[in-house]
Design a protein around this motif. Structure first.
Motif, PDB file in Angstrom:
ATOM      1  N   PRO A   1       0.833  -1.212   0.000  1.00 40.01           N
ATOM      2  CA  PRO A   1       0.000   0.000   0.000  1.00 40.01           C
ATOM      3  C   PRO A   1       0.866   1.260   0.000  1.00 40.01           C
ATOM      4  O   PRO A   1       1.788   1.385   0.798  1.00 40.01           O
ATOM      5  CB  PRO A   1      -0.815  -0.126   1.292  1.00 40.01           C
ATOM      6  CG  PRO A   1      -0.006  -1.035   2.164  1.00 40.01           C
ATOM      7  CD  PRO A   1       0.688  -1.992   1.251  1.00 40.01           C
ATOM      8  N   LEU A   2       0.566   2.167  -0.905  1.00 43.83           N
ATOM      9  CA  LEU A   2       1.333   3.404  -1.033  1.00 43.83           C
ATOM     10  C   LEU A   2       0.437   4.609  -0.751  1.00 43.83           C
ATOM     11  O   LEU A   2      -0.777   4.549  -0.970  1.00 43.83           O
ATOM     12  CB  LEU A   2       1.910   3.517  -2.454  1.00 43.83           C
ATOM     13  CG  LEU A   2       2.799   2.366  -2.938  1.00 43.83           C
ATOM     14  CD1 LEU A   2       3.280   2.644  -4.361  1.00 43.83           C
ATOM     15  CD2 LEU A   2       3.976   2.153  -2.007  1.00 43.83           C
ATOM     16  N   PRO A   3       1.019   5.710  -0.296  1.00 41.52           N
ATOM     17  CA  PRO A   3       0.220   6.919  -0.018  1.00 41.52           C
ATOM     18  C   PRO A   3      -0.077   7.702  -1.295  1.00 41.52           C
ATOM     19  O   PRO A   3       0.205   8.899  -1.405  1.00 41.52           O
ATOM     20  CB  PRO A   3       1.131   7.702   0.938  1.00 41.52           C
ATOM     21  CG  PRO A   3       2.514   7.329   0.511  1.00 41.52           C
ATOM     22  CD  PRO A   3       2.426   5.882   0.112  1.00 41.52           C
ATOM     23  N   LEU A   4      -0.646   7.000  -2.275  1.00 43.66           N
ATOM     24  CA  LEU A   4      -0.931   7.581  -3.576  1.00 43.66           C
ATOM     25  C   LEU A   4      -2.352   7.250  -4.008  1.00 43.66           C
ATOM     26  O   LEU A   4      -2.916   6.233  -3.584  1.00 43.66           O
ATOM     27  CB  LEU A   4       0.039   7.030  -4.636  1.00 43.66           C
ATOM     28  CG  LEU A   4       1.534   7.281  -4.437  1.00 43.66           C
ATOM     29  CD1 LEU A   4       2.333   6.497  -5.468  1.00 43.66           C
ATOM     30  CD2 LEU A   4       1.859   8.769  -4.523  1.00 43.66           C
ATOM     31  N   ALA A   5      -2.902   8.079  -4.872  1.00 45.05           N
ATOM     32  CA  ALA A   5      -4.194   7.778  -5.486  1.00 45.05           C
ATOM     33  C   ALA A   5      -3.990   6.693  -6.549  1.00 45.05           C
ATOM     34  O   ALA A   5      -2.876   6.451  -7.002  1.00 45.05           O
ATOM     35  CB  ALA A   5      -4.775   9.038  -6.112  1.00 45.05           C
TER      36      ALA A   5
ATOM     37  N   LYS B   1      -1.049   6.588  -9.199  1.00 42.34           N
ATOM     38  CA  LYS B   1      -0.882   7.859  -9.898  1.00 42.34           C
ATOM     39  C   LYS B   1       0.491   8.434  -9.552  1.00 42.34           C
ATOM     40  O   LYS B   1       0.632   9.290  -8.674  1.00 42.34           O
ATOM     41  CB  LYS B   1      -2.000   8.836  -9.534  1.00 42.34           C
ATOM     42  CG  LYS B   1      -3.328   8.504 -10.201  1.00 42.34           C
ATOM     43  CD  LYS B   1      -4.299   9.666 -10.093  1.00 42.34           C
ATOM     44  CE  LYS B   1      -5.559   9.422 -10.929  1.00 42.34           C
ATOM     45  NZ  LYS B   1      -6.454  10.588 -10.911  1.00 42.34           N
ATOM     46  N   ALA B   2       1.495   7.939 -10.252  1.00 41.31           N
ATOM     47  CA  ALA B   2       2.876   8.377 -10.059  1.00 41.31           C
ATOM     48  C   ALA B   2       3.601   8.233 -11.382  1.00 41.31           C
ATOM     49  O   ALA B   2       3.531   7.190 -12.030  1.00 41.31           O
ATOM     50  CB  ALA B   2       3.557   7.544  -8.980  1.00 41.31           C
ATOM     51  N   SER B   3       4.291   9.255 -11.794  1.00 36.08           N
ATOM     52  CA  SER B   3       4.970   9.252 -13.082  1.00 36.08           C
ATOM     53  C   SER B   3       6.332   8.576 -12.997  1.00 36.08           C
ATOM     54  O   SER B   3       6.803   8.192 -11.910  1.00 36.08           O
ATOM     55  CB  SER B   3       5.156  10.691 -13.575  1.00 36.08           C
ATOM     56  OG  SER B   3       6.213  11.326 -12.871  1.00 36.08           O
TER      57      SER B   3
ATOM     58  N   ALA C   1       3.038  13.124  -9.019  1.00 32.33           N
ATOM     59  CA  ALA C   1       2.169  12.125  -8.392  1.00 32.33           C
ATOM     60  C   ALA C   1       0.940  12.812  -7.827  1.00 32.33           C
ATOM     61  O   ALA C   1       0.855  14.044  -7.767  1.00 32.33           O
ATOM     62  CB  ALA C   1       2.928  11.375  -7.294  1.00 32.33           C
ATOM     63  N   VAL C   2      -0.001  11.992  -7.393  1.00 31.07           N
ATOM     64  CA  VAL C   2      -1.169  12.458  -6.639  1.00 31.07           C
ATOM     65  C   VAL C   2      -1.222  11.614  -5.374  1.00 31.07           C
ATOM     66  O   VAL C   2      -1.294  10.384  -5.446  1.00 31.07           O
ATOM     67  CB  VAL C   2      -2.477  12.305  -7.436  1.00 31.07           C
ATOM     68  CG1 VAL C   2      -3.666  12.743  -6.572  1.00 31.07           C
ATOM     69  CG2 VAL C   2      -2.426  13.123  -8.719  1.00 31.07           C
ATOM     70  N   GLY C   3      -1.166  12.278  -4.215  1.00 32.35           N
ATOM     71  CA  GLY C   3      -1.170  11.509  -2.975  1.00 32.35           C
ATOM     72  C   GLY C   3      -0.958  12.385  -1.761  1.00 32.35           C
ATOM     73  O   GLY C   3      -1.225  13.590  -1.782  1.00 32.35           O
TER      74      GLY C   3
ATOM     75  N   TYR D   1      -0.080  15.853 -13.190  1.00 32.52           N
ATOM     76  CA  TYR D   1       0.774  15.425 -14.298  1.00 32.52           C
ATOM     77  C   TYR D   1       1.295  14.006 -14.084  1.00 32.52           C
ATOM     78  O   TYR D   1       2.280  13.613 -14.701  1.00 32.52           O
ATOM     79  CB  TYR D   1       1.960  16.377 -14.443  1.00 32.52           C
ATOM     80  CG  TYR D   1       1.589  17.794 -14.814  1.00 32.52           C
ATOM     81  CD1 TYR D   1       0.743  18.055 -15.894  1.00 32.52           C
ATOM     82  CD2 TYR D   1       2.093  18.867 -14.088  1.00 32.52           C
ATOM     83  CE1 TYR D   1       0.408  19.353 -16.236  1.00 32.52           C
ATOM     84  CE2 TYR D   1       1.767  20.178 -14.431  1.00 32.52           C
ATOM     85  CZ  TYR D   1       0.918  20.419 -15.499  1.00 32.52           C
ATOM     86  OH  TYR D   1       0.582  21.710 -15.839  1.00 32.52           O
ATOM     87  N   SER D   2       0.649  13.250 -13.242  1.00 33.21           N
ATOM     88  CA  SER D   2       1.142  11.911 -12.929  1.00 33.21           C
ATOM     89  C   SER D   2       0.991  10.935 -14.092  1.00 33.21           C
ATOM     90  O   SER D   2       1.735   9.949 -14.171  1.00 33.21           O
ATOM     91  CB  SER D   2       0.408  11.363 -11.703  1.00 33.21           C
ATOM     92  OG  SER D   2      -0.987  11.198 -11.968  1.00 33.21           O
TER      93      SER D   2
END
Length: 213
Positions: A55-59, A70-72, A129-131, A170-171
């Motif tokens: 689990p990551l702190p990201l959308a 949602k991470a580039s 990213a989004v998070g 911009y992710s």
């Protein structure tokens, strides 16, 4: 939990980064690597064994029956230059009396090599990213000291990391190009759409990073 778009900047020491644009580093892979010791015990799974999704702190995004974070990928920021160094190892003739038998210089422990090491010279790498910016900042600053391969030789050293919230997401896409591997029918690359990317389970056809929309 309120997730926001963010920009992450990795400031480098300028000695060069082993960077392969065909296999770019993805931000979610760095986060998963940092958190792996807290979620995965024992030996890591094999390439053909189903991995655990850390689990990551990201959308999340959901596309074509699969999902990802949602991470580039990471991209060079500012002026860049290419450099070439060589990774060398020579057999020490002065220590030949310490060996047993006839040492082979073409394979085994005494093997000699002179391998070219292509380097990207840049001051920083960026990702989007989004998070949860606070948690992302904490994980990266605690665990990420180097980027890319050949870290044992001091390449890709990170001297500081900035995480800032921004207005736009911009992710996944930016200025008409894809910012990460995303599911796309008939795309040439077959890859897992989330970490661990080296694992064979869950591979799907994905677009290339920086592919034009």
């Amino acid at each position: 939990m309120s997730y926001k778009p963010m920009k992450i900047t990795f400031h480098l020491d300028g000695t060069g980064l082993y960077y392969d644009p065909s296999e770019p580093i993805h931000l979610d892979a760095l986060l998963a690597w940092g958190l792996a010791p807290f979620h995965c015990k024992g030996e890591p799974p094999g390439r053909d064994e189903e991995p655990f999704d850390i689990p990551l702190p990201l959308a999340k995004w959901h596309m074509n029956g699969t999902w990802g974070w949602k991470a580039s990928a990471l991209f060079p920021d500012g002026d860049t230059a290419d450099a070439l160094q060589f990774w060398r190892k020579k057999f020490r003739q002065s220590q030949i009396e310490l060996t047993k038998g006839s040492p082979s210089l073409t394979n085994g422990v005494y093997r000699e090599y002179n391998t070219p090491l292509p380097l990207l010279l840049c001051k920083s790498m960026i990702a989007f990213a989004v998070g949860d910016a606070g948690r992302v900042r904490h994980i990266l600053k605690k665990h990420v000291r180097y980027l890319g391969k050949k870290r044992v030789y001091g390449k890709g050293a990170v001297i500081s990391i900035d995480v800032e919230t921004i207005e736009q997401d911009y992710s996944m896409e930016k200025d008409g190009v894809k910012m990460r591997w995303l599911p796309l029918a008939d795309a040439p690359r077959l890859v897992r759409p989330r970490p661990p990317y080296w694992n064979n389970c869950g591979k799907v056809r994905c677009c290339e990073v920086e592919e034009k929309i």
